[in-house]
Design a protein around this motif. Sequence first.
Motif, short mmCIF file in Angstrom:
data_model
loop_
_atom_site.label_atom_id
_atom_site.label_comp_id
_atom_site.label_asym_id
_atom_site.label_seq_id
_atom_site.Cartn_x
_atom_site.Cartn_y
_atom_site.Cartn_z
N THR A 25 46.09 42.70 34.74
CA THR A 25 44.92 43.24 34.03
C THR A 25 44.44 42.26 32.96
OG1 THR A 25 46.27 44.31 32.35
CG2 THR A 25 45.84 45.57 34.38
N ARG A 26 43.30 42.56 32.38
CA ARG A 26 42.80 41.76 31.27
C ARG A 26 43.80 41.78 30.12
NH1 ARG A 26 39.56 41.91 26.60
NH2 ARG A 26 37.98 40.24 26.52
N ALA A 27 44.39 42.95 29.87
CA ALA A 27 45.38 43.06 28.80
C ALA A 27 46.59 42.18 29.08
CB ALA A 27 45.81 44.51 28.63
N ASP A 28 46.99 42.05 30.36
CA ASP A 28 48.11 41.17 30.70
C ASP A 28 47.79 39.72 30.31
OD1 ASP A 28 49.75 43.16 31.80
OD2 ASP A 28 48.87 42.94 33.79
N ARG A 58 45.03 31.19 39.88
CA ARG A 58 44.23 30.73 38.75
C ARG A 58 42.84 31.33 38.78
NH1 ARG A 58 40.92 26.45 37.02
NH2 ARG A 58 41.63 25.43 35.08
N SER A 59 42.30 31.53 39.97
CA SER A 59 40.93 32.03 40.10
C SER A 59 40.78 33.46 39.58
CB SER A 59 40.49 31.97 41.56
OG SER A 59 41.32 32.79 42.37
N SER A 60 41.87 34.23 39.57
CA SER A 60 41.77 35.62 39.12
C SER A 60 41.48 35.71 37.62
CB SER A 60 43.05 36.38 39.45
OG SER A 60 44.17 35.86 38.75
N PHE A 61 41.72 34.62 36.89
CA PHE A 61 41.39 34.57 35.47
C PHE A 61 39.91 34.90 35.25
CE2 PHE A 61 39.51 31.99 32.06
CZ PHE A 61 40.25 32.38 30.96
N TYR A 62 39.07 34.43 36.17
CA TYR A 62 37.62 34.53 35.98
C TYR A 62 37.08 35.93 36.30
CZ TYR A 62 38.06 29.54 35.42
OH TYR A 62 38.44 28.30 34.95
N TRP A 63 37.95 36.82 36.71
CA TRP A 63 37.54 38.22 36.83
C TRP A 63 37.32 38.82 35.44
CZ3 TRP A 63 41.87 40.21 40.67
CH2 TRP A 63 41.71 39.60 41.91
N PHE A 65 37.44 36.66 32.23
CA PHE A 65 36.96 35.74 31.20
C PHE A 65 36.06 34.67 31.83
CE2 PHE A 65 41.18 37.29 30.01
CZ PHE A 65 40.89 37.89 28.79
N LYS A 66 35.05 34.26 31.08
CA LYS A 66 34.13 33.23 31.57
C LYS A 66 34.76 31.85 31.54
CE LYS A 66 30.06 35.76 29.89
NZ LYS A 66 28.90 35.71 28.97
N SER A 67 35.64 31.63 30.56
CA SER A 67 36.21 30.30 30.36
C SER A 67 37.43 30.42 29.45
CB SER A 67 35.18 29.38 29.70
OG SER A 67 34.84 29.90 28.40
N ARG A 68 38.12 29.31 29.28
CA ARG A 68 39.25 29.29 28.33
C ARG A 68 38.75 29.61 26.92
NH1 ARG A 68 41.35 25.38 24.88
NH2 ARG A 68 43.60 25.64 24.42
N GLU A 69 37.57 29.09 26.57
CA GLU A 69 37.02 29.36 25.24
C GLU A 69 36.74 30.85 25.06
OE1 GLU A 69 36.09 26.86 27.25
OE2 GLU A 69 37.15 25.36 26.04
N ASP A 70 36.34 31.51 26.12
CA ASP A 70 36.11 32.95 26.07
C ASP A 70 37.42 33.68 25.81
OD1 ASP A 70 34.66 35.36 26.29
OD2 ASP A 70 35.07 35.51 28.43
#
Length: 225
Positions: A25-28, A58-63, A65-70
């Motif tokens: 999840t995003r919280a994870d 790695r691609s699931s990150f973008y579900w 967040f837009k970027s590392r900065e995000d």
Amino acid sequence: MNRPTPTLHRDDPNAEPLVGNVKATRADWLNHARNILITDGEKQVKILTLANRLGVSRSSFYWYFKSREDLLDALLSDWADTNPGAMVRQASLPARSIHAAICNFFHCVVNPALFDTALDFAVRDWARRAPHVRARLDQADHSVISALRDMFARHGYADPEAITRARVLFYMQLGYHSAEVSEPMVDRIAQLGPYLQAFSGTDPDAQVVADFTAYALAAEKGELP
């Protein structure tokens, strides 16, 4: 710095089951990024590192967040809510006396659910290298001091005394954490009365001291509701 690894949503028996192919999840992502920020600094908060820890692509990150900065901005927002946000909320609670009001604020000191000291250290260290983080930190600190100033004002302290006492109370607490003072809770609580007298300029009510003592000892034992 040793810090427990956050429990993933999928491994928490009390959490709602994940739907479909979702494995994290995003919280994870945020919880593990926060751990890395605290233990290794913001430069080590990397998407691939997090994906490996979570056991996802790695691609699931973008579900989420837009970027590392995000993600880093989300970590700052998380800190602002859980640390200075908690201080502002505690300072704004109604209280029958200034001593009880200060003790409301002190709940953040003894209850890690209200204030994460390690996270605060990490953000302040990050702010030394990043002007935009420094700006967020200064804004948050100002909000806490303003809430404390208002707290003193509600109990009859006029400026400049109210703002001065607010600054003393806030910066003393930051310094206490920064010095990494290690002492048994029972010893710290024994100094509560003199602390309240020093911060308020008046002698505290014995019941206020007793109530906070009970709260602090319950927090230490993990017995708070």
